[in-house]
Design a protein around this motif. Sequence first.
Motif, PDB file in Angstrom:
ATOM      1  N   THR A  28      27.334  -6.083 -10.263  1.00 21.26           N
ATOM      2  CA  THR A  28      27.601  -6.949  -9.120  1.00 21.26           C
ATOM      3  C   THR A  28      27.421  -6.142  -7.839  1.00 21.26           C
ATOM      4  O   THR A  28      28.137  -5.172  -7.609  1.00 21.26           O
ATOM      5  N   LYS A  29      26.452  -6.541  -7.010  1.00 16.08           N
ATOM      6  CA  LYS A  29      26.134  -5.823  -5.785  1.00 16.08           C
ATOM      7  C   LYS A  29      26.450  -6.692  -4.582  1.00 16.08           C
ATOM      8  O   LYS A  29      26.255  -7.908  -4.612  1.00 16.08           O
ATOM      9  N   ILE A  30      26.943  -6.054  -3.520  1.00 15.03           N
ATOM     10  CA  ILE A  30      27.298  -6.782  -2.304  1.00 15.03           C
ATOM     11  C   ILE A  30      26.520  -6.213  -1.128  1.00 15.03           C
ATOM     12  O   ILE A  30      26.355  -4.991  -1.000  1.00 15.03           O
ATOM     13  N   TYR A  31      26.004  -7.113  -0.281  1.00 15.84           N
ATOM     14  CA  TYR A  31      25.178  -6.726   0.872  1.00 15.84           C
ATOM     15  C   TYR A  31      25.630  -7.505   2.104  1.00 15.84           C
ATOM     16  O   TYR A  31      25.802  -8.725   2.040  1.00 15.84           O
ATOM     17  N   LEU A  32      25.765  -6.808   3.221  1.00 16.72           N
ATOM     18  CA  LEU A  32      25.994  -7.476   4.499  1.00 16.72           C
ATOM     19  C   LEU A  32      24.649  -7.908   5.059  1.00 16.72           C
ATOM     20  O   LEU A  32      23.749  -7.091   5.252  1.00 16.72           O
ATOM     21  N   GLN A  33      24.507  -9.232   5.331  1.00 18.49           N
ATOM     22  CA  GLN A  33      23.241  -9.754   5.810  1.00 18.49           C
ATOM     23  C   GLN A  33      23.171  -9.798   7.334  1.00 18.49           C
ATOM     24  O   GLN A  33      22.273  -9.240   7.950  1.00 18.49           O
ATOM     25  N   GLU A  34      24.108 -10.487   7.955  1.00 16.68           N
ATOM     26  CA  GLU A  34      24.125 -10.623   9.414  1.00 16.68           C
ATOM     27  C   GLU A  34      25.578 -10.607   9.888  1.00 16.68           C
ATOM     28  O   GLU A  34      26.475 -11.075   9.188  1.00 16.68           O
ATOM     29  N   VAL A  35      25.789 -10.102  11.100  1.00 16.13           N
ATOM     30  CA  VAL A  35      27.138 -10.078  11.651  1.00 16.13           C
ATOM     31  C   VAL A  35      27.086 -10.169  13.170  1.00 16.13           C
ATOM     32  O   VAL A  35      26.192  -9.606  13.811  1.00 16.13           O
ATOM     33  N   GLU A  36      28.018 -10.909  13.737  1.00 18.58           N
ATOM     34  CA  GLU A  36      28.250 -10.967  15.175  1.00 18.58           C
ATOM     35  C   GLU A  36      29.636 -10.394  15.445  1.00 18.58           C
ATOM     36  O   GLU A  36      30.604 -10.768  14.775  1.00 18.58           O
ATOM     37  N   VAL A  37      29.738  -9.483  16.403  1.00 17.52           N
ATOM     38  CA  VAL A  37      31.021  -8.903  16.778  1.00 17.52           C
ATOM     39  C   VAL A  37      31.261  -9.127  18.264  1.00 17.52           C
ATOM     40  O   VAL A  37      30.317  -9.299  19.049  1.00 17.52           O
ATOM     41  N   TYR A  38      32.538  -9.124  18.647  1.00 17.37           N
ATOM     42  CA  TYR A  38      32.938  -9.412  20.017  1.00 17.37           C
ATOM     43  C   TYR A  38      33.917  -8.334  20.472  1.00 17.37           C
ATOM     44  O   TYR A  38      34.956  -8.116  19.834  1.00 17.37           O
ATOM     45  N   GLY A  39      33.584  -7.654  21.576  1.00 11.20           N
ATOM     46  CA  GLY A  39      34.495  -6.638  22.072  1.00 11.20           C
ATOM     47  C   GLY A  39      33.935  -5.900  23.265  1.00 11.20           C
ATOM     48  O   GLY A  39      32.715  -5.821  23.447  1.00 11.20           O
ATOM     49  N   PRO A  40      34.815  -5.336  24.104  1.00  9.01           N
ATOM     50  CA  PRO A  40      34.348  -4.549  25.248  1.00  9.01           C
ATOM     51  C   PRO A  40      33.836  -3.188  24.807  1.00  9.01           C
ATOM     52  O   PRO A  40      34.110  -2.738  23.690  1.00  9.01           O
ATOM     53  N   ILE A  41      33.079  -2.550  25.650  1.00  6.59           N
ATOM     54  CA  ILE A  41      32.738  -1.146  25.435  1.00  6.59           C
ATOM     55  C   ILE A  41      33.966  -0.328  25.819  1.00  6.59           C
ATOM     56  O   ILE A  41      34.426  -0.373  26.963  1.00  6.59           O
ATOM     57  N   ASN A  42      34.517   0.391  24.861  1.00  9.18           N
ATOM     58  CA  ASN A  42      35.752   1.125  25.112  1.00  9.18           C
ATOM     59  C   ASN A  42      35.596   2.116  26.265  1.00  9.18           C
ATOM     60  O   ASN A  42      34.562   2.770  26.396  1.00  9.18           O
ATOM     61  N   SER A  43      36.630   2.201  27.079  1.00 10.61           N
ATOM     62  CA  SER A  43      36.655   3.191  28.156  1.00 10.61           C
ATOM     63  C   SER A  43      38.093   3.592  28.417  1.00 10.61           C
ATOM     64  O   SER A  43      39.031   2.923  27.972  1.00 10.61           O
ATOM     65  N   SER A  44      38.277   4.687  29.105  1.00 14.59           N
ATOM     66  CA  SER A  44      39.612   5.180  29.431  1.00 14.59           C
ATOM     67  C   SER A  44      39.728   5.369  30.939  1.00 14.59           C
ATOM     68  O   SER A  44      38.717   5.434  31.644  1.00 14.59           O
ATOM     69  N   PRO A  45      40.936   5.461  31.467  1.00 14.69           N
ATOM     70  CA  PRO A  45      41.086   5.637  32.913  1.00 14.69           C
ATOM     71  C   PRO A  45      40.616   7.016  33.369  1.00 14.69           C
ATOM     72  O   PRO A  45      40.548   7.964  32.582  1.00 14.69           O
ATOM     73  N   VAL A  46      40.272   7.091  34.639  1.00 13.13           N
ATOM     74  CA  VAL A  46      39.978   8.375  35.261  1.00 13.13           C
ATOM     75  C   VAL A  46      41.288   8.926  35.803  1.00 13.13           C
ATOM     76  O   VAL A  46      41.926   8.297  36.655  1.00 13.13           O
ATOM     77  N   HIS A  47      41.710  10.054  35.291  1.00 13.07           N
ATOM     78  CA  HIS A  47      42.980  10.643  35.711  1.00 13.07           C
ATOM     79  C   HIS A  47      42.724  11.705  36.785  1.00 13.07           C
ATOM     80  O   HIS A  47      42.204  12.787  36.496  1.00 13.07           O
ATOM     81  N   ILE A  48      43.062  11.351  38.018  1.00 10.16           N
ATOM     82  CA  ILE A  48      42.924  12.288  39.138  1.00 10.16           C
ATOM     83  C   ILE A  48      44.088  13.274  39.104  1.00 10.16           C
ATOM     84  O   ILE A  48      45.247  12.887  38.925  1.00 10.16           O
ATOM     85  N   THR A  49      43.785  14.551  39.274  1.00  7.99           N
ATOM     86  CA  THR A  49      44.805  15.601  39.226  1.00  7.99           C
ATOM     87  C   THR A  49      44.937  16.251  40.603  1.00  7.99           C
ATOM     88  O   THR A  49      43.945  16.498  41.290  1.00  7.99           O
ATOM     89  N   ASP A  50      46.182  16.488  40.992  1.00  2.67           N
ATOM     90  CA  ASP A  50      46.432  17.228  42.233  1.00  2.67           C
ATOM     91  C   ASP A  50      47.455  18.315  41.957  1.00  2.67           C
ATOM     92  O   ASP A  50      47.696  18.672  40.804  1.00  2.67           O
ATOM     93  N   SER A  51      48.093  18.837  42.993  1.00  2.00           N
ATOM     94  CA  SER A  51      49.014  19.961  42.818  1.00  2.00           C
ATOM     95  C   SER A  51      50.444  19.541  42.514  1.00  2.00           C
ATOM     96  O   SER A  51      51.317  20.392  42.364  1.00  2.00           O
ATOM     97  N   SER A  52      50.724  18.245  42.407  1.00  2.00           N
ATOM     98  CA  SER A  52      52.089  17.801  42.119  1.00  2.00           C
ATOM     99  C   SER A  52      52.489  18.220  40.710  1.00  2.00           C
ATOM    100  O   SER A  52      51.662  18.304  39.801  1.00  2.00           O
ATOM    101  N   GLU A  53      53.776  18.454  40.517  1.00  2.00           N
ATOM    102  CA  GLU A  53      54.242  18.978  39.235  1.00  2.00           C
ATOM    103  C   GLU A  53      54.642  17.872  38.266  1.00  2.00           C
ATOM    104  O   GLU A  53      54.433  18.008  37.059  1.00  2.00           O
ATOM    105  N   THR A  54      55.243  16.791  38.732  1.00  2.00           N
ATOM    106  CA  THR A  54      55.648  15.697  37.858  1.00  2.00           C
ATOM    107  C   THR A  54      55.408  14.373  38.573  1.00  2.00           C
ATOM    108  O   THR A  54      55.164  14.332  39.781  1.00  2.00           O
ATOM    109  N   GLY A  55      55.510  13.280  37.817  1.00  3.30           N
ATOM    110  CA  GLY A  55      55.360  11.959  38.423  1.00  3.30           C
ATOM    111  C   GLY A  55      54.772  10.965  37.434  1.00  3.30           C
ATOM    112  O   GLY A  55      54.316  11.313  36.345  1.00  3.30           O
ATOM    113  N   VAL A  56      54.789   9.694  37.835  1.00  2.00           N
ATOM    114  CA  VAL A  56      54.229   8.606  37.033  1.00  2.00           C
ATOM    115  C   VAL A  56      53.171   7.895  37.872  1.00  2.00           C
ATOM    116  O   VAL A  56      53.428   7.559  39.036  1.00  2.00           O
TER     117      VAL A  56
END
Length: 327
Positions: A28-56
Amino acid sequence: MKKIMLSIGWLSLFLFTFIGCAPSTTVTKIYLQEVEVYGPINSSPVHITDSSETGVTISPRISFNTKNTLNGKIDQHTLVNSQGVFQIDTIFNSDGTFYFQETPGVNKYKYEGRNLTWYIPDITASLDFDFKISKAFALFVGGNYAIVKQKSLWGGLFGLGLMGSGKDAAFRFDVGLSIQKIPYNAYTIVSVTNTSTSGTYNYVADYYDISSKTQFNPFAAVTINSFNRDWLFNIFLNAGYRAQSLVNFTPEDQVYHNPFYYGDVYITEDNRGEATAGIIDITPGLYFNFGDTGRILLGAKFNWIVQIEDLDYPFQVIPVMQFDFSL
């Protein structure tokens, strides 16, 4: 080989009785024939760094996609006929039931078409929280939301950052895990070949799944930026790599063309192709400080999508706008 229990249609009452009475081997063999997927292109935030020691830092972010439909190829499709179609015959039994059988001798060509369609939302909105625990270490977490073709898409991410700063410039290295809901519509073929002392016969069953799966993928990014508050604006450069799983599921919903006879069999050869995009991105941009606790980032994300075979648009330019509010 994967052992996956699937429910598929038996040929007929005669064949069912015959199988039970004679020694036989079933492949018994299984094959994927066609597929449609839905989703954003993953991305992450740009984290700007300065001289501060702590914070949110709270960062709402919007990205705009310039191309919202991508087409590519997933390997391990069934062989096809000269027109590029997997050809089958309908076989009718004397009792009025029927089954499907691969047409002998015609499916002998490699499939050359594109059988993956990736629908990407026009706009993705995100909200991220960055917890700077010390001058060199931070934790971050966030979520995103988008709509594409009336499907709601939720996702998120979390990770940690390591950073350092000089007089007017800083760097940061982020590593983490993204979480993304990926809806899909998938068409799968199961081919069963039985060999016994009386000969060999074949039949096929098909699955059409409309479902979704939550995918977990790693990512890493490096950001270099200036942070002189006396300048009219500062600059940044972000570069990273992330994986994004698109197709990796178990078929569940059989199309019951012939519902009178069905049973359980085991998959002995799993030929389903899987698809995971590798995304290399470089984001140059600039940011403006406003007040003592805010800034706005403007940039363009240059994405190269790799690991998807025969992708029609592997290069993407995505405008990005992000706000930072420090607490």
